[in-house]
Design a protein around this motif. Structure first.
Motif, PDB file in Angstrom:
ATOM      1  N   MET A   1       0.845  -1.166   0.000  1.00 54.84           N
ATOM      2  CA  MET A   1       0.000   0.000   0.000  1.00 54.84           C
ATOM      3  C   MET A   1       0.896   1.236   0.000  1.00 54.84           C
ATOM      4  O   MET A   1       1.938   1.273   0.637  1.00 54.84           O
ATOM      5  N   SER A   2       0.461   2.249  -0.687  1.00 53.93           N
ATOM      6  CA  SER A   2       1.246   3.475  -0.788  1.00 53.93           C
ATOM      7  C   SER A   2       1.005   4.377   0.419  1.00 53.93           C
ATOM      8  O   SER A   2       0.093   4.153   1.222  1.00 53.93           O
ATOM      9  N   THR A   3       1.818   5.408   0.531  1.00 57.24           N
ATOM     10  CA  THR A   3       1.659   6.374   1.614  1.00 57.24           C
ATOM     11  C   THR A   3       0.282   7.029   1.549  1.00 57.24           C
ATOM     12  O   THR A   3      -0.374   7.237   2.579  1.00 57.24           O
ATOM     13  N   THR A   4      -0.176   7.329   0.343  1.00 57.59           N
ATOM     14  CA  THR A   4      -1.496   7.948   0.181  1.00 57.59           C
ATOM     15  C   THR A   4      -2.599   7.022   0.677  1.00 57.59           C
ATOM     16  O   THR A   4      -3.550   7.474   1.322  1.00 57.59           O
ATOM     17  N   GLY A   5      -2.480   5.757   0.406  1.00 56.17           N
ATOM     18  CA  GLY A   5      -3.457   4.785   0.882  1.00 56.17           C
ATOM     19  C   GLY A   5      -3.504   4.733   2.400  1.00 56.17           C
ATOM     20  O   GLY A   5      -4.577   4.684   3.005  1.00 56.17           O
ATOM     21  N   PHE A   6      -2.319   4.755   3.028  1.00 56.00           N
ATOM     22  CA  PHE A   6      -2.275   4.782   4.481  1.00 56.00           C
ATOM     23  C   PHE A   6      -2.895   6.072   5.013  1.00 56.00           C
ATOM     24  O   PHE A   6      -3.597   6.060   6.017  1.00 56.00           O
ATOM     25  N   ALA A  11      -6.909   8.764   8.152  1.00 58.62           N
ATOM     26  CA  ALA A  11      -7.836   9.890   8.246  1.00 58.62           C
ATOM     27  C   ALA A  11      -9.270   9.407   8.478  1.00 58.62           C
ATOM     28  O   ALA A  11     -10.031  10.028   9.238  1.00 58.62           O
ATOM     29  N   ALA A  12      -9.636   8.300   7.866  1.00 56.25           N
ATOM     30  CA  ALA A  12     -10.985   7.761   8.058  1.00 56.25           C
ATOM     31  C   ALA A  12     -11.157   7.180   9.464  1.00 56.25           C
ATOM     32  O   ALA A  12     -12.221   7.305  10.066  1.00 56.25           O
ATOM     33  N   ALA A  13     -10.101   6.570   9.977  1.00 53.04           N
ATOM     34  CA  ALA A  13     -10.189   5.926  11.287  1.00 53.04           C
ATOM     35  C   ALA A  13     -10.061   6.920  12.441  1.00 53.04           C
ATOM     36  O   ALA A  13     -10.603   6.693  13.519  1.00 53.04           O
ATOM     37  N   ALA A  14      -9.320   8.009  12.214  1.00 52.58           N
ATOM     38  CA  ALA A  14      -9.085   8.988  13.281  1.00 52.58           C
ATOM     39  C   ALA A  14      -9.283  10.404  12.733  1.00 52.58           C
ATOM     40  O   ALA A  14      -8.315  11.096  12.427  1.00 52.58           O
ATOM     41  N   PRO A  15     -10.524  10.837  12.593  1.00 51.30           N
ATOM     42  CA  PRO A  15     -10.789  12.149  11.997  1.00 51.30           C
ATOM     43  C   PRO A  15     -10.331  13.333  12.845  1.00 51.30           C
ATOM     44  O   PRO A  15     -10.235  14.454  12.344  1.00 51.30           O
ATOM     45  N   SER A  18      -4.727  15.982  12.847  1.00 50.93           N
ATOM     46  CA  SER A  18      -4.473  16.996  11.828  1.00 50.93           C
ATOM     47  C   SER A  18      -3.856  16.351  10.600  1.00 50.93           C
ATOM     48  O   SER A  18      -3.370  15.218  10.645  1.00 50.93           O
ATOM     49  N   ARG A  19      -3.858  17.078   9.509  1.00 49.45           N
ATOM     50  CA  ARG A  19      -3.291  16.542   8.256  1.00 49.45           C
ATOM     51  C   ARG A  19      -1.811  16.214   8.418  1.00 49.45           C
ATOM     52  O   ARG A  19      -1.328  15.208   7.914  1.00 49.45           O
ATOM     53  N   GLY A  20      -1.079  17.051   9.131  1.00 51.95           N
ATOM     54  CA  GLY A  20       0.345  16.805   9.369  1.00 51.95           C
ATOM     55  C   GLY A  20       0.588  15.536  10.162  1.00 51.95           C
ATOM     56  O   GLY A  20       1.511  14.775   9.868  1.00 51.95           O
ATOM     57  N   LYS A  23      -0.056  12.557   7.887  1.00 50.60           N
ATOM     58  CA  LYS A  23       1.041  12.342   6.942  1.00 50.60           C
ATOM     59  C   LYS A  23       2.243  11.693   7.632  1.00 50.60           C
ATOM     60  O   LYS A  23       2.871  10.797   7.079  1.00 50.60           O
ATOM     61  N   LYS A  24       2.554  12.161   8.845  1.00 48.73           N
ATOM     62  CA  LYS A  24       3.699  11.624   9.579  1.00 48.73           C
ATOM     63  C   LYS A  24       3.497  10.143   9.906  1.00 48.73           C
ATOM     64  O   LYS A  24       4.397   9.320   9.703  1.00 48.73           O
ATOM     65  N   ILE A  25       2.318   9.806  10.393  1.00 46.84           N
ATOM     66  CA  ILE A  25       2.019   8.407  10.728  1.00 46.84           C
ATOM     67  C   ILE A  25       2.022   7.547   9.470  1.00 46.84           C
ATOM     68  O   ILE A  25       2.551   6.433   9.464  1.00 46.84           O
TER      69      ILE A  25
END
Length: 62
Positions: A1-6, A11-15, A18-20, A23-25
């Protein structure tokens, strides 16, 4: 799976993150997943899980 997929799954699991943070996770997970695919022996991973492949197939590939 790609970074975008993660990123999407996190984001869906933990709304509330923050976006940052997402991305870090996601980068950490993608790196860890890639490392698991390349550094570890597939058959060693199966042994850890308690799955023992057919030994004749292993002997045939050596």
């Amino acid at each position: 799976m790609s970074t975008t997929g993660f990123e999407k799954r996190i984001a869906a699991a933990a709304p509330n993150l923050s976006r940052g943070q997402v991305k870090k996770i996601a980068r950490k997970l993608a790196h860890r997943a890639e490392r698991m695919q390349t550094e570890h022996d597939f058959y060693a991973a199966l042994r850890v899980l308690g799955i023992h492949p057919d030994p004749t197939a292993l002997a045939g590939t050596r």
